[in-house]
Scaffold this motif. Structure first.
Motif, PDB file in Angstrom:
ATOM      1  N   ARG A 172       1.307   9.381 -13.564  1.00 55.78           N
ATOM      2  CA  ARG A 172      -0.370   9.475 -12.661  1.00 55.78           C
ATOM      3  C   ARG A 172      -0.021   9.207 -10.742  1.00 55.78           C
ATOM      4  NH1 ARG A 172      -1.516   4.701 -15.256  1.00 55.78           N
ATOM      5  NH2 ARG A 172      -1.333   3.639 -14.215  1.00 55.78           N
ATOM      6  N   GLY A 173       1.043   9.219 -10.322  1.00 56.04           N
ATOM      7  CA  GLY A 173       1.496   8.557  -9.286  1.00 56.04           C
ATOM      8  C   GLY A 173       1.093   7.528  -8.558  1.00 56.04           C
ATOM      9  N   ASP A 174       1.023   6.694  -9.436  1.00 57.89           N
ATOM     10  CA  ASP A 174       0.469   5.975  -8.385  1.00 57.89           C
ATOM     11  C   ASP A 174       1.692   4.573  -9.187  1.00 57.89           C
ATOM     12  OD1 ASP A 174       0.222   4.915 -11.124  1.00 57.89           O
ATOM     13  OD2 ASP A 174      -1.962   4.184 -11.095  1.00 57.89           O
ATOM     14  N   TYR A 175       2.791   4.713  -8.891  1.00 62.84           N
ATOM     15  CA  TYR A 175       4.006   4.160  -9.275  1.00 62.84           C
ATOM     16  C   TYR A 175       4.910   3.912  -7.927  1.00 62.84           C
ATOM     17  CZ  TYR A 175       8.465   1.925 -10.274  1.00 62.84           C
ATOM     18  OH  TYR A 175      10.033   1.852  -9.819  1.00 62.84           O
ATOM     19  N   GLY A 176       5.203   2.477  -7.641  1.00 65.81           N
ATOM     20  CA  GLY A 176       4.983   2.102  -7.068  1.00 65.81           C
ATOM     21  C   GLY A 176       4.263   1.075  -5.850  1.00 65.81           C
ATOM     22  N   ARG A 177       2.609   1.267  -6.113  1.00 64.31           N
ATOM     23  CA  ARG A 177       2.135   1.033  -5.218  1.00 64.31           C
ATOM     24  C   ARG A 177       1.331  -0.445  -6.433  1.00 64.31           C
ATOM     25  NH1 ARG A 177       0.381   2.056  -0.534  1.00 64.31           N
ATOM     26  NH2 ARG A 177       0.560   4.136  -0.398  1.00 64.31           N
ATOM     27  N   CYS A 178       1.219  -1.606  -5.123  1.00 59.38           N
ATOM     28  CA  CYS A 178       0.652  -2.735  -6.065  1.00 59.38           C
ATOM     29  C   CYS A 178      -0.535  -2.528  -6.316  1.00 59.38           C
ATOM     30  CB  CYS A 178       0.568  -4.025  -5.151  1.00 59.38           C
ATOM     31  SG  CYS A 178      -0.277  -5.834  -5.652  1.00 59.38           S
ATOM     32  N   GLU A 179      -0.592  -3.346  -7.598  1.00 63.33           N
ATOM     33  CA  GLU A 179      -2.471  -3.040  -8.513  1.00 63.33           C
ATOM     34  C   GLU A 179      -3.054  -4.167  -7.979  1.00 63.33           C
ATOM     35  OE1 GLU A 179      -0.994  -3.476 -12.862  1.00 63.33           O
ATOM     36  OE2 GLU A 179      -0.217  -1.734 -12.970  1.00 63.33           O
ATOM     37  N   GLN A 180      -2.640  -5.147  -7.006  1.00 56.53           N
ATOM     38  CA  GLN A 180      -3.697  -6.121  -6.759  1.00 56.53           C
ATOM     39  C   GLN A 180      -4.224  -5.372  -5.321  1.00 56.53           C
ATOM     40  OE1 GLN A 180      -2.572  -9.643  -7.054  1.00 56.53           O
ATOM     41  NE2 GLN A 180      -2.170  -9.747  -9.196  1.00 56.53           N
ATOM     42  N   ARG A 224      13.712  -4.086  -9.318  1.00 61.24           N
ATOM     43  CA  ARG A 224      12.464  -4.685 -11.035  1.00 61.24           C
ATOM     44  C   ARG A 224      11.275  -3.668 -11.290  1.00 61.24           C
ATOM     45  NH1 ARG A 224      11.287  -9.770 -12.848  1.00 61.24           N
ATOM     46  NH2 ARG A 224       8.714  -9.278 -13.660  1.00 61.24           N
ATOM     47  N   PRO A 225      11.860  -2.418 -11.892  1.00 59.25           N
ATOM     48  CA  PRO A 225      11.660  -1.478 -11.989  1.00 59.25           C
ATOM     49  C   PRO A 225       9.933  -0.920 -12.301  1.00 59.25           C
ATOM     50  CG  PRO A 225      14.015  -0.853 -12.907  1.00 59.25           C
ATOM     51  CD  PRO A 225      13.415  -2.441 -12.736  1.00 59.25           C
ATOM     52  N   ALA A 226       9.890  -2.282 -13.171  1.00 56.93           N
ATOM     53  CA  ALA A 226       8.263  -2.065 -14.192  1.00 56.93           C
ATOM     54  C   ALA A 226       7.422  -2.942 -13.216  1.00 56.93           C
ATOM     55  CB  ALA A 226       8.558  -2.336 -15.445  1.00 56.93           C
ATOM     56  N   ALA A 227       7.790  -3.369 -12.030  1.00 66.86           N
ATOM     57  CA  ALA A 227       7.003  -4.197 -11.050  1.00 66.86           C
ATOM     58  C   ALA A 227       5.653  -3.498 -10.758  1.00 66.86           C
ATOM     59  CB  ALA A 227       7.707  -5.213  -9.372  1.00 66.86           C
ATOM     60  N   LYS A 228       4.197  -5.069 -11.411  1.00 67.74           N
ATOM     61  CA  LYS A 228       3.532  -3.916 -10.877  1.00 67.74           C
ATOM     62  C   LYS A 228       2.443  -4.565  -9.607  1.00 67.74           C
ATOM     63  CE  LYS A 228       2.444  -4.166 -15.526  1.00 67.74           C
ATOM     64  NZ  LYS A 228       1.798  -5.273 -16.642  1.00 67.74           N
ATOM     65  N   THR A 229       3.797  -5.311  -8.673  1.00 64.03           N
ATOM     66  CA  THR A 229       2.285  -6.190  -7.539  1.00 64.03           C
ATOM     67  C   THR A 229       4.102  -6.666  -6.355  1.00 64.03           C
ATOM     68  OG1 THR A 229       2.517  -8.070  -8.655  1.00 64.03           O
ATOM     69  CG2 THR A 229       0.689  -7.021  -8.954  1.00 64.03           C
ATOM     70  N   CYS A 230       3.202  -6.075  -5.426  1.00 60.96           N
ATOM     71  CA  CYS A 230       3.725  -6.377  -4.125  1.00 60.96           C
ATOM     72  C   CYS A 230       4.769  -8.208  -3.796  1.00 60.96           C
ATOM     73  CB  CYS A 230       4.009  -6.361  -3.185  1.00 60.96           C
ATOM     74  SG  CYS A 230       2.177  -6.970  -2.566  1.00 60.96           S
ATOM     75  N   VAL A 231       5.801  -8.583  -3.410  1.00 63.52           N
ATOM     76  CA  VAL A 231       5.640 -10.028  -3.332  1.00 63.52           C
ATOM     77  C   VAL A 231       4.745 -10.804  -3.022  1.00 63.52           C
ATOM     78  CG1 VAL A 231       7.618 -11.515  -2.682  1.00 63.52           C
ATOM     79  CG2 VAL A 231       8.410  -9.171  -3.079  1.00 63.52           C
ATOM     80  N   ARG A 232       4.286 -10.347  -2.009  1.00 57.54           N
ATOM     81  CA  ARG A 232       2.568 -11.125  -1.405  1.00 57.54           C
ATOM     82  C   ARG A 232       2.033 -11.776  -3.094  1.00 57.54           C
ATOM     83  NH1 ARG A 232      -1.681  -9.505   0.568  1.00 57.54           N
ATOM     84  NH2 ARG A 232      -0.917  -8.171   0.464  1.00 57.54           N
ATOM     85  N   CYS A 233       1.721 -10.058  -3.489  1.00 59.35           N
ATOM     86  CA  CYS A 233       0.365 -10.663  -4.630  1.00 59.35           C
ATOM     87  C   CYS A 233       0.993 -11.388  -5.780  1.00 59.35           C
ATOM     88  CB  CYS A 233       0.187  -9.550  -4.434  1.00 59.35           C
ATOM     89  SG  CYS A 233      -1.200  -8.902  -3.859  1.00 59.35           S
ATOM     90  N   PRO A 254       2.067  -0.315  -0.364  1.00 60.72           N
ATOM     91  CA  PRO A 254       3.565  -0.087  -0.767  1.00 60.72           C
ATOM     92  C   PRO A 254       4.170  -1.494  -2.039  1.00 60.72           C
ATOM     93  CG  PRO A 254       3.410   1.257   0.595  1.00 60.72           C
ATOM     94  CD  PRO A 254       1.789  -0.377   0.579  1.00 60.72           C
ATOM     95  N   ILE A 255       5.176  -1.215  -3.033  1.00 62.03           N
ATOM     96  CA  ILE A 255       5.927  -2.067  -3.337  1.00 62.03           C
ATOM     97  C   ILE A 255       7.382  -1.983  -3.029  1.00 62.03           C
ATOM     98  CG2 ILE A 255       6.775  -3.341  -5.093  1.00 62.03           C
ATOM     99  CD1 ILE A 255       4.609  -2.354  -7.217  1.00 62.03           C
ATOM    100  N   PRO A 256       8.062  -2.806  -2.108  1.00 61.83           N
ATOM    101  CA  PRO A 256       9.210  -2.647  -1.641  1.00 61.83           C
ATOM    102  C   PRO A 256      10.180  -1.632  -2.278  1.00 61.83           C
ATOM    103  CG  PRO A 256       8.397  -4.655  -0.916  1.00 61.83           C
ATOM    104  CD  PRO A 256       7.768  -4.047  -1.746  1.00 61.83           C
ATOM    105  N   THR A 257      11.215  -1.419  -1.995  1.00 56.12           N
ATOM    106  CA  THR A 257      12.149  -0.200  -2.756  1.00 56.12           C
ATOM    107  C   THR A 257      13.121  -1.343  -2.986  1.00 56.12           C
ATOM    108  OG1 THR A 257      11.272   1.811  -1.413  1.00 56.12           O
ATOM    109  CG2 THR A 257      13.592   1.455  -2.947  1.00 56.12           C
ATOM    110  N   GLY A 258      13.805  -2.743  -2.810  1.00 55.79           N
ATOM    111  CA  GLY A 258      14.116  -3.225  -2.786  1.00 55.79           C
ATOM    112  C   GLY A 258      13.536  -4.245  -3.984  1.00 55.79           C
TER     113      GLY A 258
END
Length: 96
Positions: free
Chosen positions: A61-69, A82-91, A73-77
């Motif tokens: 869909r083109g929204d991989y790497g973006r926080c769902e909340q 966690r390749p399946a991460a849905k959220t950034c560290v803060r969320c 952007p979800i940091p590359t590290g």
């Protein structure tokens, strides 16, 4: 998952051959624990595979790497770990 499924089936088969009375059989409790442990590992593996499938859908869909909340952007590290991460560290931290 295949190996865990075979292991689980093996535990179940082995138990089917023996009349187990968990209350009086000293091996009964450990057999039940082993069965529950393998079942939990298999469940976790299925959940992880499902999460990876969803990550692939987000990629398509083109929204991989973006926080769902928050949409940031979800940091590359984090995605490397966690390749399946849905959220950034803060969320993710806020959800705890």
């Amino acid at each position: 998952m295949s190996a865990l499924s075979r292991e689980f089936e093996g535990v179940v088969e082995a138990n089917a051959l023996v009349a187990i009375d968990d209350e009086h059989d000293p091996e009964g409790a450990s057999t039940a624990f082993e069965r529950a442990h393998v079942a939990a590992l298999l469940s976790q593996a299925r959940e992880h595979l499902n999460d990876l499938d969803h990550a692939l859908e987000r990629l398509e869909r083109g929204d991989y790497g973006r926080c769902e909340q928050c949409g940031e952007p979800i940091p590359t590290g984090r995605l490397e770990v966690r390749p399946a991460a849905k959220t950034c560290v803060r969320c993710a931290s806020a959800a705890r």
